[in-house]
Design an enzyme around this catalytic site. Structure first.
Site, PDB file in Angstrom:
ATOM      1  N   GLU A 163       0.798  -1.224   0.000  1.00  0.00           N
ATOM      2  CA  GLU A 163       0.000   0.000   0.000  1.00  0.00           C
ATOM      3  C   GLU A 163       0.832   1.277   0.000  1.00  0.00           C
ATOM      4  O   GLU A 163       0.692   2.132   0.901  1.00  0.00           O
ATOM      5  CB  GLU A 163      -0.967  -0.001   1.188  1.00  0.00           C
ATOM      6  CG  GLU A 163      -1.868  -1.222   1.203  1.00  0.00           C
ATOM      7  CD  GLU A 163      -2.996  -1.141   2.228  1.00  0.00           C
ATOM      8  OE1 GLU A 163      -2.944  -0.268   3.102  1.00  0.00           O
ATOM      9  OE2 GLU A 163      -3.938  -1.940   2.124  1.00  0.00           O
ATOM     10  N   GLU A 311      -5.274  -8.791   0.679  1.00  0.00           N
ATOM     11  CA  GLU A 311      -5.904  -8.421   1.953  1.00  0.00           C
ATOM     12  C   GLU A 311      -7.368  -8.111   1.720  1.00  0.00           C
ATOM     13  O   GLU A 311      -7.719  -7.384   0.790  1.00  0.00           O
ATOM     14  CB  GLU A 311      -5.296  -7.143   2.564  1.00  0.00           C
ATOM     15  CG  GLU A 311      -3.992  -7.321   3.244  1.00  0.00           C
ATOM     16  CD  GLU A 311      -3.492  -6.029   3.896  1.00  0.00           C
ATOM     17  OE1 GLU A 311      -4.326  -5.149   4.236  1.00  0.00           O
ATOM     18  OE2 GLU A 311      -2.280  -5.897   4.051  1.00  0.00           O
TER      19      GLU A 311
HETATM   20  C1  GCO Z   1      -3.098  -2.177   5.337  1.00  0.00           C
HETATM   21  C2  GCO Z   1      -2.449  -2.878   6.054  1.00  0.00           C
HETATM   22  C3  GCO Z   1      -2.779  -3.573   7.269  1.00  0.00           C
HETATM   23  C4  GCO Z   1      -3.975  -3.126   8.053  1.00  0.00           C
HETATM   24  C5  GCO Z   1      -5.254  -3.581   7.436  1.00  0.00           C
HETATM   25  C6  GCO Z   1      -6.472  -3.248   8.249  1.00  0.00           C
HETATM   26  O1  GCO Z   1      -2.395  -2.732   4.387  1.00  0.00           O
HETATM   27  O2  GCO Z   1      -3.710  -1.189   5.562  1.00  0.00           O
HETATM   28  O3  GCO Z   1      -1.835  -3.790   5.217  1.00  0.00           O
HETATM   29  O4  GCO Z   1      -1.600  -3.322   7.936  1.00  0.00           O
HETATM   30  O5  GCO Z   1      -3.866  -3.642   9.310  1.00  0.00           O
HETATM   31  O6  GCO Z   1      -5.416  -2.985   6.189  1.00  0.00           O
HETATM   32  O7  GCO Z   1      -6.687  -1.891   8.315  1.00  0.00           O
END
Ligand code: GCO
Length: 399
Positions: A163, A311
């Site tokens: 991200e 994710e």
């Molecule tokens: C994200 C992150 C995670 C977060 C998840 C939940 O990539 O934002 O990879 O670290 O914990 O998205 O908010």
């Protein structure tokens, strides 16, 4: 919901997984920018990460939980500030730790999916200018080259940067992540450095670990224009998504990560819509975002890069709500698949209740609860349900 897919099967070989990240679970990661940020009295953070889930020591318990879940892959990150604590200083012990983790997963039939940068940056990198400095792209690529060279034989796929759009926007435009800046021009510059870092990292991994797939993992949002917000939406999405989607050409996969939607009016982001539940993260319960983002990623990239959901999940104390969310998100995956979108797998975020950055430990994303005093791990009902889905390779009814 469209019922013809809710009992549908996933394709053979569909890759199921669950994920974590180093700083959110390991504990004691004091040598990166996040630890410093957590201890800055002026920073908007709920609490420090501290011992996190003590996974640095309890990693064997995590491997057992992952293996018992039956998933094909475990996505986790290696902590740059442990492996290279100062510029050019390499910790053999830290690399050996991650090798043991990879080998233990392999021994249980689980593929390691390794993220090379998940939000945290070593203090020495920040001291030299961090992600505002174009030279950081090559600093990162050098790190990737060496990690891929040393672990490429046990890693199944590498994710370069997790991200980058969130790191750049929340850190340099919104001021909620380190370094806490609110400067649109700097944000644009950081975006560019991240794009360059990703391209260099892909080359580095391919040179050092030929044949190991490598890709970017991008935070996506189901952006919806309301009341004439189309123009504004396009502007926001250009900086948040398009600049990075355009940087994935030639990659082995694109990791799609999404949690919710965002409604955009002519003046920007609108709050949650009345009647839609709001989660602990402050955004709406919106499982349909996954289907929307998969379709958008596929359309925008012209179907050139296979997609992997790296994710998707929900922070909630209501485990039935978690099951309902994942079930609905997965039915969207099935609809996208039926329309020819090449989705190779689904990774639930997260294995464990863990350190949710500025929000601290309150949001509960885990399939497994972690006692904050003893670190004892307790699988939830959603863990048992997800295991059934994985075993059947199809959507099964909620318990
Ligand atoms: C994200 C992150 C995670 C977060 C998840 C939940 O990539 O934002 O990879 O670290 O914990 O998205 O908010």
């Amino acid at each position: 919901m469209n019922d013809d897919v809710t009992d549908g099967a996933f394709p053979d070989g569909f890759l199921w997984g669950t994920a974590t990240a180093a700083h959110q679970i390991e504990g004691g990661n004091w040598n990166n920018d996040w630890w410093a940020w957590e201890h800055d009295p002026d920073a908007p953070t709920a609490e420090p990460s501290g011992d996190a889930c003590d996974s640095w020591n309890r990693w064997e318990e995590d491997v057992a939980l992952v293996a018992d879940l039956g998933v094909g892959t475990y996505r986790f990150s290696v902590e740059w500030s442990r492996i290279e604590p100062e510029e050019g200083e390499w910790s053999r012990a830290a690399v050996a730790h991650y090798r043991r983790l990879c080998e233990a997963l392999r021994a249980r039939g689980v593929e390691p999916t390794v993220t090379l940068h998940h939000f945290t940056t070593p203090r020495w990198v920040v001291a030299r200018g961090g992600w505002e400095d174009p030279a950081t792209a090559e600093r990162f690529a050098a790190f990737c080259r060496r990690v891929a060279g040393e672990l490429g034989d046990v890693v199944a796929r590498f994710c370069t940067i997790n991200e980058p759009n969130i790191v750049a926007t929340v850190g340099w435009l919104l001021g909620f992540f380190p370094p806490g800046r609110t400067d649109a021009a700097l944000r644009a510059k950081v975006n560019e450095v991240f794009v360059d870092a990703h391209r260099r990292a892909v080359e580095a991994v391919r040179a050092a670990a030929p044949g190991v797939p490598v890709g970017l993992t991008l935070s996506m949002t189901d952006y919806q224009a309301v009341e004439g917000g189309e123009q504004r939406l396009a502007e926001m999405r250009a900086e948040m998504e398009d600049v990075f989607l355009d940087a994935t050409e030639g990659d082995d996969f694109l990791g799609v990560q999404t949690y919710s939607r965002m409604r955009i009016g002519p003046d920007g982001v609108l709050g949650p819509e009345e009647g839609v539940p709001v989660l602990d993260m402050g955004y709406e319960y919106w499982p349909a975002s996954l289907e929307a983002c998969l379709r958008r990623a596929w359309d925008h990239t012209g179907g050139r890069v296979p997609l992997l959901v790296t994710e998707n999940g929900i922070g909630t104390t209501d485990d039935d709500q978690r099951i309902a969310y994942v079930r609905e998100a997965l039915s969207g995956v099935l609809r996208a698949l039926a329309d020819g979108v090449d989705v190779r797998g689904y990774t639930y975020w997260s294995l464990l209740d863990n350190f949710e950055w500025g929000y601290g430990y309150r949001p509960r994303f885990g399939l497994v609860a972690v006692d904050r005093e003893t670190f004892a791990r307790t699988p939830k009902r959603s863990y048992a349900w997800f295991r059934e889905v994985v075993r059947a390779n199809r959507l099964v009814a909620a318990p």
